[in-house]
Design a protein around this motif. Structure first.
Motif, PDB file in Angstrom:
ATOM      1  N   GLU A  25       0.919  -1.278  -0.226  1.00  0.00           N
ATOM      2  CA  GLU A  25      -0.020   0.127  -0.151  1.00  0.00           C
ATOM      3  C   GLU A  25       0.639   1.266  -0.119  1.00  0.00           C
ATOM      4  N   GLY A  26       0.199   2.325  -0.537  1.00  0.00           N
ATOM      5  CA  GLY A  26       1.049   3.363  -0.643  1.00  0.00           C
ATOM      6  C   GLY A  26       0.216   4.594   0.072  1.00  0.00           C
ATOM      7  N   SER A  27       0.194   5.737  -0.580  1.00  0.00           N
ATOM      8  CA  SER A  27      -0.703   6.970  -0.148  1.00  0.00           C
ATOM      9  C   SER A  27      -1.646   7.022  -1.119  1.00  0.00           C
ATOM     10  N   ILE A  28      -2.434   7.996  -1.072  1.00  0.00           N
ATOM     11  CA  ILE A  28      -3.472   8.288  -1.908  1.00  0.00           C
ATOM     12  C   ILE A  28      -3.151   8.460  -3.467  1.00  0.00           C
ATOM     13  N   ASN A  29      -1.949   8.739  -3.874  1.00  0.00           N
ATOM     14  CA  ASN A  29      -1.759   8.838  -4.904  1.00  0.00           C
ATOM     15  C   ASN A  29      -0.393   8.124  -5.508  1.00  0.00           C
ATOM     16  N   ALA A  30      -0.079   7.311  -4.564  1.00  0.00           N
ATOM     17  CA  ALA A  30       1.444   6.478  -5.200  1.00  0.00           C
ATOM     18  C   ALA A  30       1.369   5.239  -4.365  1.00  0.00           C
ATOM     19  N   ALA A  31       1.945   4.210  -4.705  1.00  0.00           N
ATOM     20  CA  ALA A  31       2.156   3.014  -4.003  1.00  0.00           C
ATOM     21  C   ALA A  31       3.440   2.684  -4.603  1.00  0.00           C
ATOM     22  N   ASP A  32       4.297   2.228  -3.790  1.00  0.00           N
ATOM     23  CA  ASP A  32       5.793   1.865  -4.081  1.00  0.00           C
ATOM     24  C   ASP A  32       5.681   0.341  -4.681  1.00  0.00           C
ATOM     25  N   ILE A  33       6.169  -0.122  -5.701  1.00  0.00           N
ATOM     26  CA  ILE A  33       5.826  -1.396  -6.085  1.00  0.00           C
ATOM     27  C   ILE A  33       7.623  -2.096  -6.029  1.00  0.00           C
ATOM     28  N   SER A  34       7.611  -2.942  -5.364  1.00  0.00           N
ATOM     29  CA  SER A  34       8.950  -3.675  -5.336  1.00  0.00           C
ATOM     30  C   SER A  34       8.931  -4.650  -6.280  1.00  0.00           C
ATOM     31  N   THR A  35      10.055  -4.559  -7.376  1.00  0.00           N
ATOM     32  CA  THR A  35      10.191  -5.297  -8.473  1.00  0.00           C
ATOM     33  C   THR A  35      10.859  -6.618  -7.840  1.00  0.00           C
ATOM     34  N   ARG A  36      11.650  -6.630  -6.882  1.00  0.00           N
ATOM     35  CA  ARG A  36      12.059  -8.119  -6.330  1.00  0.00           C
ATOM     36  C   ARG A  36      10.823  -8.743  -5.620  1.00  0.00           C
ATOM     37  N   LYS A  37       9.716  -7.994  -5.035  1.00  0.00           N
ATOM     38  CA  LYS A  37       8.844  -8.788  -4.311  1.00  0.00           C
ATOM     39  C   LYS A  37       8.008  -9.513  -5.371  1.00  0.00           C
ATOM     40  N   ILE A  38       7.660  -8.739  -6.545  1.00  0.00           N
ATOM     41  CA  ILE A  38       6.833  -9.304  -7.498  1.00  0.00           C
ATOM     42  C   ILE A  38       7.434 -10.439  -8.113  1.00  0.00           C
ATOM     43  N   VAL A  39       8.782 -10.371  -8.307  1.00  0.00           N
ATOM     44  CA  VAL A  39       9.518 -11.666  -9.069  1.00  0.00           C
ATOM     45  C   VAL A  39       9.362 -12.623  -8.100  1.00  0.00           C
ATOM     46  N   GLU A  40       9.830 -12.481  -6.723  1.00  0.00           N
ATOM     47  CA  GLU A  40       9.776 -13.515  -5.573  1.00  0.00           C
ATOM     48  C   GLU A  40       8.226 -14.173  -5.661  1.00  0.00           C
ATOM     49  N   THR A  41       7.348 -13.365  -5.469  1.00  0.00           N
ATOM     50  CA  THR A  41       5.948 -13.879  -5.520  1.00  0.00           C
ATOM     51  C   THR A  41       5.577 -14.650  -6.522  1.00  0.00           C
ATOM     52  N   ALA A  42       6.045 -14.437  -7.584  1.00  0.00           N
ATOM     53  CA  ALA A  42       5.822 -15.196  -8.866  1.00  0.00           C
ATOM     54  C   ALA A  42       6.480 -16.577  -8.815  1.00  0.00           C
ATOM     55  N   LEU A  43       7.681 -16.371  -8.749  1.00  0.00           N
ATOM     56  CA  LEU A  43       8.442 -17.573  -8.320  1.00  0.00           C
ATOM     57  C   LEU A  43       8.095 -18.542  -7.411  1.00  0.00           C
ATOM     58  N   HIS A  44       7.717 -17.933  -6.292  1.00  0.00           N
ATOM     59  CA  HIS A  44       7.050 -18.677  -5.349  1.00  0.00           C
ATOM     60  C   HIS A  44       5.963 -19.710  -5.389  1.00  0.00           C
ATOM     61  N   HIS A  45       5.090 -19.007  -6.256  1.00  0.00           N
ATOM     62  CA  HIS A  45       3.944 -19.512  -6.737  1.00  0.00           C
ATOM     63  C   HIS A  45       4.158 -20.283  -8.125  1.00  0.00           C
ATOM     64  N   ASN A  46       5.202 -20.495  -8.681  1.00  0.00           N
ATOM     65  CA  ASN A  46       5.368 -21.185  -9.962  1.00  0.00           C
ATOM     66  C   ASN A  46       4.651 -20.731 -11.012  1.00  0.00           C
ATOM     67  N   ALA A  47       4.487 -19.496 -11.028  1.00  0.00           N
ATOM     68  CA  ALA A  47       3.518 -18.691 -12.387  1.00  0.00           C
ATOM     69  C   ALA A  47       4.089 -18.779 -13.410  1.00  0.00           C
ATOM     70  N   VAL A  48       3.427 -18.867 -14.411  1.00  0.00           N
ATOM     71  CA  VAL A  48       3.784 -18.862 -15.608  1.00  0.00           C
ATOM     72  C   VAL A  48       3.681 -17.406 -16.220  1.00  0.00           C
ATOM     73  N   SER A  49       2.745 -16.760 -15.836  1.00  0.00           N
ATOM     74  CA  SER A  49       2.230 -15.373 -16.012  1.00  0.00           C
ATOM     75  C   SER A  49       1.632 -14.698 -14.987  1.00  0.00           C
TER      76      SER A  49
END
Length: 188
Positions: A103-127
């Motif tokens: 979560e971020g503020s009313i007009n911005a949210a910090d998106i961690s690229t590392r967290k996205i990649v780790e989450t996708a890998l953790h769940h064995n995502a293809v897409s």
């Protein structure tokens, strides 16, 4: 009988009432803290019920933009800060996981690229499908949304995971960056 008009006037709309926090609700004349907590609880329960209905309707297969958006919209109900979600999908577009990334503020949210990649890998995502909301705006991608999407696309591509869409939600409306041609224009 006088409370509903006062609530609507104090919050602006029924959906704003259902998504309002306790502090905002108690500012409305005649709303006690207990009543505000009850209203907030009803809003949260309604959002949970809608998420469950969306999951049942999709049967876990999210193979179109509309199905992804229908599944995601209830996750953003009542949120007043930008929030980021990821849908992890298998090779047949079956939902493996839906995770809130931050979560971020009313007009911005910090998106961690590392967290996205780790989450996708953790769940064995293809897409994956990314989604975030614009709580007080329109569901059109900003320049920052575009540059962030490009950065994430490259990071996922490096580990053979496809970013198939980035959906932006505002209220009950949404915009698909894939349907808008972003991926063809900038990524291919």
């Amino acid at each position: 009988n006088q409370l509903p008009p006062a609530l609507l006037q104090g919050c602006g709309s029924f959906s704003a009432v259902m998504g309002a926090d306790v502090a905002r609700l108690t500012k409305v004349d005649g709303i006690s803290e207990n009543a505000a907590v009850l209203i907030q609880l009803v809003g949260q329960l309604s959002a949970c019920a809608e998420r469950e209905r969306a999951e049942t309707r999709s049967r876990g297969i999210l193979d179109t933009t509309d199905k992804c958006a229908e599944y995601l919209l209830p996750h953003f109900f009542g949120l007043r800060a930008e929030t980021v979600y990821i849908l992890c999908l298998d090779g047949k577009c079956k939902l493996l996981a839906c995770r809130k990334l931050g979560e971020g503020s009313i007009n911005a949210a910090d998106i961690s690229t590392r967290k996205i990649v780790e989450t996708a890998l953790h769940h064995n995502a293809v897409s994956v499908v990314l989604a975030h909301n614009h709580p007080n705006g329109i569901c059109r991608p900003s320049a920052e949304d575009e540059s962030t999407t490009l950065r994430i696309w490259h990071a996922l591509d490096a580990v053979d995971i496809q970013l198939v869409d980035h959906i932006i939600v505002s209220g009950s409306d949404y915009c698909s960056m894939a349907d808008a041609g972003f991926f063809e224009t900038f990524l291919r």
